[in-house]
Scaffold this motif. Structure first.
Motif, PDB file in Angstrom:
ATOM      1  N   ILE A   8       0.860  -1.173   0.000  1.00 23.30           N
ATOM      2  CA  ILE A   8       0.000   0.000   0.000  1.00 23.30           C
ATOM      3  C   ILE A   8       0.912   1.244   0.000  1.00 23.30           C
ATOM      4  O   ILE A   8       2.119   1.131   0.237  1.00 23.30           O
ATOM      5  N   SER A  11       4.358   2.321   2.599  1.00 24.30           N
ATOM      6  CA  SER A  11       4.639   1.179   3.474  1.00 24.30           C
ATOM      7  C   SER A  11       6.141   0.948   3.627  1.00 24.30           C
ATOM      8  O   SER A  11       6.561   0.166   4.486  1.00 24.30           O
ATOM      9  N   THR A  15      12.077   2.448   0.227  1.00 25.87           N
ATOM     10  CA  THR A  15      13.150   2.331   1.225  1.00 25.87           C
ATOM     11  C   THR A  15      13.821   0.958   1.089  1.00 25.87           C
ATOM     12  O   THR A  15      15.054   0.861   1.031  1.00 25.87           O
ATOM     13  N   SER A  32       2.480   9.650  -1.932  1.00 25.47           N
ATOM     14  CA  SER A  32       2.826   8.384  -2.563  1.00 25.47           C
ATOM     15  C   SER A  32       3.392   8.651  -3.956  1.00 25.47           C
ATOM     16  O   SER A  32       2.861   9.454  -4.710  1.00 25.47           O
ATOM     17  N   GLY A  72       2.425   2.739  -4.804  1.00 25.99           N
ATOM     18  CA  GLY A  72       1.581   2.048  -3.839  1.00 25.99           C
ATOM     19  C   GLY A  72       0.213   1.712  -4.407  1.00 25.99           C
ATOM     20  O   GLY A  72      -0.345   2.456  -5.206  1.00 25.99           O
ATOM     21  N   ASP A 104       4.373   5.692  13.169  1.00 25.34           N
ATOM     22  CA  ASP A 104       5.043   6.982  13.005  1.00 25.34           C
ATOM     23  C   ASP A 104       3.959   8.013  12.712  1.00 25.34           C
ATOM     24  O   ASP A 104       3.320   7.974  11.655  1.00 25.34           O
ATOM     25  N   LYS A 233      13.975   1.514   8.786  1.00 18.92           N
ATOM     26  CA  LYS A 233      14.694   2.652   9.352  1.00 18.92           C
ATOM     27  C   LYS A 233      16.061   2.219   9.907  1.00 18.92           C
ATOM     28  O   LYS A 233      17.083   2.867   9.666  1.00 18.92           O
ATOM     29  N   MET A 236      18.521   1.426   7.226  1.00 15.51           N
ATOM     30  CA  MET A 236      19.101   2.642   6.623  1.00 15.51           C
ATOM     31  C   MET A 236      20.244   3.155   7.495  1.00 15.51           C
ATOM     32  O   MET A 236      21.266   3.584   6.998  1.00 15.51           O
TER      33      MET A 236
HETATM   34  N1  LIG Z   1       9.745   5.177  11.230  1.00 10.75           N
HETATM   35  C1  LIG Z   1       9.981   4.476  10.135  1.00 10.75           C
HETATM   36  N2  LIG Z   1       9.841   5.064   8.957  1.00 10.75           N
HETATM   37  C2  LIG Z   1      10.076   4.360   7.839  1.00 10.75           C
HETATM   38  C3  LIG Z   1      10.466   2.983   7.877  1.00 10.75           C
HETATM   39  N3  LIG Z   1      10.611   2.556   6.597  1.00 10.75           N
HETATM   40  C4  LIG Z   1      10.298   3.611   5.805  1.00 10.75           C
HETATM   41  N4  LIG Z   1       9.985   4.707   6.541  1.00 10.75           N
HETATM   42  C5  LIG Z   1       9.581   6.038   6.075  1.00 10.75           C
HETATM   43  O1  LIG Z   1       8.295   5.941   5.505  1.00 10.75           O
HETATM   44  C6  LIG Z   1       8.135   6.904   4.453  1.00 10.75           C
HETATM   45  C7  LIG Z   1       7.671   6.204   3.203  1.00 10.75           C
HETATM   46  O2  LIG Z   1       8.695   5.356   2.756  1.00 10.75           O
HETATM   47  P1  LIG Z   1       8.853   4.934   1.239  1.00 10.75           P
HETATM   48  O3  LIG Z   1       9.976   3.963   1.175  1.00 10.75           O
HETATM   49  O4  LIG Z   1       8.891   6.106   0.361  1.00 10.75           O
HETATM   50  O5  LIG Z   1       7.464   4.168   1.058  1.00 10.75           O
HETATM   51  P2  LIG Z   1       6.824   3.637  -0.295  1.00 10.75           P
HETATM   52  O6  LIG Z   1       6.046   2.418   0.069  1.00 10.75           O
HETATM   53  O7  LIG Z   1       7.822   3.517  -1.364  1.00 10.75           O
HETATM   54  O8  LIG Z   1       5.804   4.789  -0.621  1.00 10.75           O
HETATM   55  P3  LIG Z   1       5.093   5.118  -2.033  1.00 10.75           P
HETATM   56  O9  LIG Z   1       5.899   4.502  -3.126  1.00 10.75           O
HETATM   57  O10 LIG Z   1       5.104   6.586  -2.085  1.00 10.75           O
HETATM   58  O11 LIG Z   1       3.747   4.522  -1.907  1.00 10.75           O
HETATM   59  C8  LIG Z   1       9.495   7.564   4.294  1.00 10.75           C
HETATM   60  O12 LIG Z   1       9.460   8.788   4.986  1.00 10.75           O
HETATM   61  C9  LIG Z   1      10.454   6.586   4.965  1.00 10.75           C
HETATM   62  O13 LIG Z   1      11.591   7.221   5.469  1.00 10.75           O
HETATM   63  C10 LIG Z   1      10.637   2.377   9.168  1.00 10.75           C
HETATM   64  O14 LIG Z   1      10.999   1.205   9.301  1.00 10.75           O
HETATM   65  N5  LIG Z   1      10.375   3.170  10.257  1.00 10.75           N
END
Ligand SMILES: Nc1nc2c(ncn2[C@@H]2O[C@H](COP(=O)(O)OP(=O)(O)OP(=O)(O)O)[C@@H](O)[C@H]2O)c(=O)[nH]1
Ligand SMILES: [Mg+2]
Length: 357
Positions: A8, A11, A15, A32, A72, A104, A233, A236
């Motif tokens: 979704i 999510s 990352t 997104s 997503g 978060d 996180k 990273m």
């Molecule tokens: N606190 C926290 N934040 C996270 C974690 N993993 C990712 N994020 C944050 O969540 C947000 C969305 O992360 P993305 O990796 O862009 O998510 P995505 O699923 O690719 O999102 P879309 O492609 O835009 O749907 C970013 O601000 C990340 O830094 C985690 O394990 N913990």
């Protein structure tokens, strides 16, 4: 081998994509993304490093997999948009689902893993139902008599439709060889193996505990998926450390290896993949195969000439080499094998293909 990342919005897909491929694509906490990303994952294998330590070569080449990170999937999106997004992973060999559980406040979105799984499985099933129903419709309304083959295909598709309509993935259905042939051309999403990366926060990861865990585990098992916990996180943060400090950091937290390494290994084993190695002065290299591949087909991975002009495969298994420490010793122990075209390749085989074209 190609893996499509599904989840979704927000999510943590991109990352995890960045971590897998060492890229730095934009991630966002609010919006997104609408774009897709493609990259290669190096399949880290310590056995390859060991081979290199025995006999250094000019180049060390790990096996690779391709990953595709797509926007997503929101159940509220128009059908057409969802179809377009899904079409980018239509030809993937497997699906990596990223499920968000980390809390978060600054990042909107659902954190219930079961709701997310149910929604994503529902979307996958809808995509396959569209294909099945379209094809049945064309067969039913054909303006001529169907061939026997087409009649059989229609019967198989009716069974698929019934199975999908009961909210089940095709991967949990039994097909005989003929039926598999009939449906292989459709690249059904629900026939692809699914690995779920459940994106936890640090606390949840360390305790290995998160909300709705039991229900989540039952769902994963019932749908023949495999799940692996990860904290995007934290991964990273590990990545930002100098390489020599990473292991200490992980061990301090009670882990042997990074979540990303475990994720890659899980994908590999859930897909039934094995590695074989070739050793030369110029390159030591790992290659990926599906379990059950015969020697002549493995040769074709390295070079089409090797498959065409295959004579024999000279094989030593990595475990024997590791145990005895040198090729010389392995030969003395009678563990050097000469195999023919039909030999079933084993994980860790070190191979020299003899061929003539
Ligand atoms: N606190 C926290 N934040 C996270 C974690 N993993 C990712 N994020 C944050 O969540 C947000 C969305 O992360 P993305 O990796 O862009 O998510 P995505 O699923 O690719 O999102 P879309 O492609 O835009 O749907 C970013 O601000 C990340 O830094 C985690 O394990 N913990
Ligand atoms: Mg993204």
């Amino acid at each position: 081998m190609n893996i499509g990342i599904l989840g979704i919005p927000l999510s943590g897909k991109t990352t995890i994509f960045n971590l897998l491929t060492s890229q730095q694509k934009q991630t966002d906490a609010y919006l997104s993304a609408k774009t897709k990303n493609i990259g290669m994952v190096k399949v880290i294998d310590q056995r390859l490093d060991y081979l290199y330590s025995l006999e250094p070569s000019k180049k060390l080449t790990y096996a690779t997999m391709e990953v595709i990170d797509i926007p997503g999937i929101d159940t509220d999106l128009p059908e057409k948009t969802k179809q377009e997004i899904f079409s980018d992973i239509r030809n993937s060999d497997a699906i990596l689902m990223v499920i968000r559980v980390f809390e978060d406040q600054s990042i909107p979105g659902n954190v219930d893993p079961v709701v997310q799984l149910e929604n994503l499985v529902y979307e996958i099933i809808l995509r396959d139902l569209e294909i099945v129903e379209n094809r049945i419709d064309r067969l039913v309304h054909a303006k001529r008599k169907l061939t026997i083959l087409e009649e059989n295909e229609q019967r198989t598709l009716e069974k698929c439709k019934e199975h999908l309509s009961s909210d089940s993935l095709l991967i949990s259905m039994f097909f005989n060889e003929e039926e598999l042939k009939q449906i292989s051309g459709f690249s059904f999403f629900s026939l692809k193996p699914i690995v779920v990366a459940v994106n936890l926060d640090e606390n949840q990861l360390q305790k290995n505990e998160f909300p709705h865990q039991d229900k989540y585990n039952r769902f994963v098992e019932a749908h023949k998926m495999v799940s692996i916990p990860i904290c995007g996180k934290m991964e990273m943060e590990i990545n930002e450390l100098p390489p020599e400090e990473r292991q200490v950091f992980l061990e301090d937290l009670g882990f042997k290896e990074s979540g990303i390494t475990r994720l890659i290994q899980t994908i590999y084993s859930h897909l039934g993949l094995i590695s074989f190695f070739t050793i030369g002065k110029d390159e030591i290299r790992a290659w990926t195969l599906r379990q059950g591949t015969v020697a002549v087909k493995a040769a074709g991975k390295v070079h089409s000439d090797m498959e065409r002009g295959f004579i024999r495969a000279e094989i030593v298994n990595f475990n024997d080499l590791k145990q005895w420490g040198s090729m010389q010793k392995v030969k003395e122990k009678g563990l050097f094998k000469v195999e023919g075209k039909g030999y079933l390749m084993k994980d860790g085989d070190i191979v020299n293909f003899r061929f003539n074209v």
